[in-house]
Design a protein around this motif. Sequence first.
Motif, mmCIF file in Angstrom:
data_model
loop_
_atom_site.group_PDB
_atom_site.id
_atom_site.type_symbol
_atom_site.label_atom_id
_atom_site.label_comp_id
_atom_site.label_asym_id
_atom_site.label_seq_id
_atom_site.Cartn_x
_atom_site.Cartn_y
_atom_site.Cartn_z
ATOM 1 N N LEU A 36 26.920 -1.469 11.108
ATOM 2 C CA LEU A 36 25.677 -2.132 11.492
ATOM 3 C C LEU A 36 25.511 -3.456 10.755
ATOM 4 C CD1 LEU A 36 23.228 0.923 11.526
ATOM 5 C CD2 LEU A 36 24.510 -0.054 13.436
ATOM 6 N N ASP A 37 25.838 -3.467 9.478
ATOM 7 C CA ASP A 37 25.721 -4.698 8.701
ATOM 8 C C ASP A 37 26.614 -5.799 9.270
ATOM 9 O OD1 ASP A 37 23.886 -3.541 7.005
ATOM 10 O OD2 ASP A 37 25.328 -3.148 5.399
ATOM 11 N N ALA A 38 27.845 -5.437 9.632
ATOM 12 C CA ALA A 38 28.786 -6.422 10.166
ATOM 13 C C ALA A 38 28.318 -6.959 11.511
ATOM 14 C CB ALA A 38 30.177 -5.799 10.293
ATOM 15 N N LEU A 39 27.767 -6.095 12.355
ATOM 16 C CA LEU A 39 27.283 -6.549 13.655
ATOM 17 C C LEU A 39 26.032 -7.411 13.511
ATOM 18 C CD1 LEU A 39 27.785 -3.307 15.784
ATOM 19 C CD2 LEU A 39 29.186 -5.385 15.815
ATOM 20 N N ARG A 40 25.154 -7.026 12.613
ATOM 21 C CA ARG A 40 23.952 -7.828 12.385
ATOM 22 C C ARG A 40 24.296 -9.193 11.797
ATOM 23 N NH1 ARG A 40 18.923 -5.222 12.454
ATOM 24 N NH2 ARG A 40 18.120 -6.728 10.949
ATOM 25 N N VAL B 209 34.851 -1.059 14.871
ATOM 26 C CA VAL B 209 34.126 -1.733 15.962
ATOM 27 C C VAL B 209 33.889 -3.218 15.717
ATOM 28 C CG1 VAL B 209 31.921 -1.776 17.207
ATOM 29 C CG2 VAL B 209 33.082 0.406 16.757
ATOM 30 N N PRO B 210 33.449 -3.645 14.529
ATOM 31 C CA PRO B 210 33.148 -5.073 14.370
ATOM 32 C C PRO B 210 34.341 -6.003 14.634
ATOM 33 C CG PRO B 210 32.129 -3.829 12.605
ATOM 34 C CD PRO B 210 33.049 -2.878 13.341
ATOM 35 N N GLY B 211 35.546 -5.522 14.485
ATOM 36 C CA GLY B 211 36.724 -6.355 14.704
ATOM 37 C C GLY B 211 37.200 -6.409 16.137
ATOM 38 N N LEU B 212 36.558 -5.636 17.031
ATOM 39 C CA LEU B 212 37.005 -5.600 18.414
ATOM 40 C C LEU B 212 36.464 -6.778 19.207
ATOM 41 C CD1 LEU B 212 36.419 -1.832 19.297
ATOM 42 C CD2 LEU B 212 38.580 -2.912 18.675
ATOM 43 N N ASP B 213 37.228 -7.226 20.159
ATOM 44 C CA ASP B 213 36.777 -8.225 21.125
ATOM 45 C C ASP B 213 36.254 -7.473 22.336
ATOM 46 O OD1 ASP B 213 36.312 -10.377 22.706
ATOM 47 O OD2 ASP B 213 38.411 -10.842 23.136
ATOM 48 N N VAL B 214 34.939 -7.264 22.355
ATOM 49 C CA VAL B 214 34.322 -6.469 23.428
ATOM 50 C C VAL B 214 33.245 -7.272 24.130
ATOM 51 C CG1 VAL B 214 34.849 -4.266 22.352
ATOM 52 C CG2 VAL B 214 32.695 -5.391 21.811
ATOM 53 N N ALA C 260 24.134 -9.846 16.366
ATOM 54 C CA ALA C 260 24.120 -8.921 17.492
ATOM 55 C C ALA C 260 22.807 -8.151 17.511
ATOM 56 C CB ALA C 260 25.287 -7.950 17.394
ATOM 57 N N ARG C 261 22.370 -7.803 18.701
ATOM 58 C CA ARG C 261 21.221 -6.918 18.848
ATOM 59 C C ARG C 261 21.723 -5.478 18.844
ATOM 60 N NH1 ARG C 261 18.158 -9.141 24.066
ATOM 61 N NH2 ARG C 261 20.320 -9.299 24.785
ATOM 62 N N LEU C 262 20.981 -4.612 18.182
ATOM 63 C CA LEU C 262 21.382 -3.224 18.002
ATOM 64 C C LEU C 262 20.277 -2.299 18.502
ATOM 65 C CD1 LEU C 262 22.729 -3.427 14.330
ATOM 66 C CD2 LEU C 262 23.989 -3.848 16.446
ATOM 67 N N ALA C 263 20.676 -1.212 19.141
ATOM 68 C CA ALA C 263 19.702 -0.237 19.633
ATOM 69 C C ALA C 263 20.306 1.156 19.583
ATOM 70 C CB ALA C 263 19.272 -0.576 21.057
#
Length: 221
Positions: free
Chosen positions: A102-106, A216-221, A110-113
């Motif tokens: 979550l920290d890496a995505l934020r 997940v944070p390292g993926l190109d999605v 990124a928006r998280l839900a």
Amino acid sequence: MPSELFVFDAYGTLFDVHSAVARQRAAVGPNADRISDLWRRKQLEYTWTRTMMGAYRDFRQLTAEALDFAAASFGGIDTETRANLLAAYETLAAYADVKPCLDALRARSARLAILSNGTPGMLNAALAAARLDGQFHAVLSVDDLAAFKTVPAVYELVTERFGVRPEQVCFLSSNRWDIAGAKKFGFRPIWVNRSNQPDEYTDLKPIRTVRSLADVPGLDV
């Protein structure tokens, strides 16, 4: 297109559904692992059956009913242990990979839900216990619909809340049936296959399969 909206299932994905029994292992006894497995299986079965019947009971109630069945299948548990298990389910342990993900995505805005079968009260309690409250832009519960996953209207809660198209949503779950439902709706799902399960629903494949949220944070999605 790269997604900046990441939606997480809660139970089994963020929170370890077997941590409740693990905390009460001595009181539950030698069948603790089998009780935990059956508890989870019946909990999910009840969500699907009641949704098909149109006879909704919320996730807290079904969790208690599933525990009663699982415990009775192995000789029963005392009332104190039952109460302790249900209380522990309200504050399940988060997996160690959750907060770093979550920290890496934020960090990249990124928006998280969360999109979960759990009741709002259960989800708020689990997030507070894991010190994850405030991490998500929305915590969405099926209680608003009185129906459980994989009903398409459940996934539509996300698109309505954020005003996005399904293909703009990256959905993460450890439950392969949930991944299938999300894919059918049009999300781009990532299967967090924590226990190295074989694939199924092969006509509704995830865009990626990972063993941990750390990937997940390292993926190109």
